[in-house]
Each structure stands twice: as C-alpha cells, then as structure tokens.
Design a protein around this motif. Structure first.
Motif, mmCIF file in Angstrom:
data_model
loop_
_atom_site.group_PDB
_atom_site.id
_atom_site.type_symbol
_atom_site.label_atom_id
_atom_site.label_comp_id
_atom_site.label_asym_id
_atom_site.label_seq_id
_atom_site.Cartn_x
_atom_site.Cartn_y
_atom_site.Cartn_z
ATOM 1 N N SER A 1 9.429 -0.014 4.844
ATOM 2 C CA SER A 1 10.445 -0.595 5.733
ATOM 3 C C SER A 1 11.346 -1.581 4.994
ATOM 4 N N THR A 2 10.822 -2.249 3.970
ATOM 5 C CA THR A 2 11.641 -3.209 3.217
ATOM 6 C C THR A 2 12.532 -2.526 2.199
ATOM 7 N N HIS B 1 10.357 -9.894 -3.925
ATOM 8 C CA HIS B 1 11.343 -10.198 -2.883
ATOM 9 C C HIS B 1 11.615 -11.697 -2.777
#
Length: 79
Positions: free
Chosen positions: A76-77, A33
């Motif tokens: 969640s990401t 990320h």
C-alpha cells in the motif's frame, strides 16, 4: 530467519495451562520512509513478519506485524 523458540513463562506457576514466551531477535534499522529526520520509525525483520518502533523511545516496546499484514502495508505504501 529462524523459528521462534517458546518456553513456559516463569509467571505461569506449576499449573498445566500456562503462558509461553519467546525471545524475538530483532535488529532494528531506520525505515527508508523516514528520510533524513533524526527522529524516525525503526523496523526489524522477525521470523514471522516485522516490527516497528519509535526511535525516540526504543525501550518503550515495538509493534509486531504478521507477514501477511506487513506485506499488505508495504504494497500500500508503494502504490
């Protein structure tokens, strides 16, 4: 992954109640990320979850997450 091996801390003294410590083998890698930035978040797999740290300050420590919390964070990401 291996189980953590705990030993009595040398700071605990001779008492029966003591603090135990374990070496956490961690090979940190750049988080996917983080993109192309040179300063990034690094992540490492742990026997009981994962850990993250700041690549600018790798000796400042890391933040460990137990497996359930790490899994919830990843889910969640990806949503």
């Amino acid at each position: 992954m291996t189980d953590l091996v705990f030993r009595k801390s040398s700071y605990s003294g001779a008492g029966e109640n003591c603090v135990e410590v374990a070496h956490i083998p961690a090979n940190f890698r750049k988080s996917s990320h983080s993109g192309q930035e040179p300063n990034c978040v690094e992540v490492a797999d742990l026997p009981c979850g994962a850990a993250v740290r700041d690549s600018k300050h790798p000796t400042a420590g890391h933040l460990p997450f137990p497996s359930p919390e790490w899994t919830a964070f990843l889910r969640s990401t990806l949503s």
